[in-house]
Design a protein around this motif. Structure first.
Motif, mmCIF file in Angstrom:
data_model
loop_
_atom_site.group_PDB
_atom_site.id
_atom_site.type_symbol
_atom_site.label_atom_id
_atom_site.label_comp_id
_atom_site.label_asym_id
_atom_site.label_seq_id
_atom_site.Cartn_x
_atom_site.Cartn_y
_atom_site.Cartn_z
ATOM 1 N N ASP A 231 0.023 -4.159 -11.275
ATOM 2 C CA ASP A 231 1.255 -4.879 -10.986
ATOM 3 C C ASP A 231 1.010 -5.754 -9.772
ATOM 4 O O ASP A 231 0.369 -5.331 -8.822
ATOM 5 C CB ASP A 231 2.397 -3.917 -10.679
ATOM 6 N N ASP B 14 0.809 -1.222 0.000
ATOM 7 C CA ASP B 14 0.000 0.000 0.000
ATOM 8 C C ASP B 14 0.842 1.271 0.000
ATOM 9 O O ASP B 14 0.302 2.368 -0.083
ATOM 10 C CB ASP B 14 -0.927 0.015 1.225
ATOM 11 N N ILE C 281 0.457 -5.668 -5.271
ATOM 12 C CA ILE C 281 0.409 -4.208 -5.368
ATOM 13 C C ILE C 281 -0.551 -3.875 -6.497
ATOM 14 O O ILE C 281 -0.411 -4.366 -7.613
ATOM 15 C CB ILE C 281 1.794 -3.620 -5.700
ATOM 16 N N ARG D 104 4.730 1.620 -4.796
ATOM 17 C CA ARG D 104 3.930 1.703 -6.032
ATOM 18 C C ARG D 104 4.671 2.496 -7.104
ATOM 19 O O ARG D 104 4.734 2.076 -8.254
ATOM 20 C CB ARG D 104 2.578 2.344 -5.745
ATOM 21 N N GLU D 105 5.223 3.629 -6.705
ATOM 22 C CA GLU D 105 5.962 4.456 -7.667
ATOM 23 C C GLU D 105 7.161 3.694 -8.213
ATOM 24 O O GLU D 105 7.429 3.718 -9.418
ATOM 25 C CB GLU D 105 6.420 5.743 -6.991
ATOM 26 N N ALA E 34 -1.502 -0.894 -8.657
ATOM 27 C CA ALA E 34 -1.116 0.461 -9.061
ATOM 28 C C ALA E 34 -2.318 1.093 -9.754
ATOM 29 O O ALA E 34 -2.356 1.232 -10.960
ATOM 30 C CB ALA E 34 0.105 0.415 -9.973
#
Length: 158
Positions: free
Chosen positions: A152, A56, A143, A61-62, A145
């Motif tokens: 992803d 999270d 994850i 995520r980036e 995204a």
């Protein structure tokens, strides 16, 4: 000295002693098994909590979306040590390692055969498997995204 020449009382004492020892061995084995299972479950729950937290995380995520893990390698090694995990591995939606404690294994497929549910179904779960870093209890989390046009599903191993 044969079994027939030993008195009934001594035979009973031998039988009772042996049966007591066997019972004790069985109880000890059951106790160790119970402790091992409980310890693995507890470690798995902790690993899963960390995996869900990282899944999270905006930073993770980036990193996954940009496919630029290099600036984060040291951070995740420090995090691994800080939380007392054996290791943290993060992979992309194809199961390729983005974060790994061994630099030579970056960019290579994850091992263990336990990624399918996270990669294909987006599930979070506890797994035990033999990977490139040995046998481990792992927390796996997908994850999502959502700010991008694709999903992803990396996994985390502890």
């Amino acid at each position: 000295m044969s079994w027939k020449t030993i008195s009934f009382r001594k035979r009973m004492l031998i039988i009772m002693t042996l049966s007591g020892l066997i019972e004790l061995l069985l109880l000890v084995a059951a106790g160790f098994t119970y402790l091992k299972i409980n310890q693995e479950q507890e470690m798995g729950e902790k690993a899963l909590g960390v995996a869900r937290f990282l899944a999270d995380s905006a930073v993770v995520r980036e990193m996954v979306v940009t496919q630029n893990p290099q600036p984060y390698q040291l951070r995740f090694r420090e995090l691994t040590e800080a939380i007392g995990a054996a290791f943290i591995v993060i992979g992309d939606h194809e199961g390729v390692r983005l974060i790994h404690p061994v630099d030579e294994r970056l960019g290579k497929p994850m091992r263990g055969g336990d990624n399918r549910r996270a990669l294909e179904q987006g599930l979070s779960y506890i797994s035990t498997a033999q990977g490139s870093l040995g046998y481990s209890v792992r927390g796996k989390a997908a994850i999502f995204a959502v700010f991008e046009a694709f999903l992803d599903f990396p996994t985390y191993n502890f």
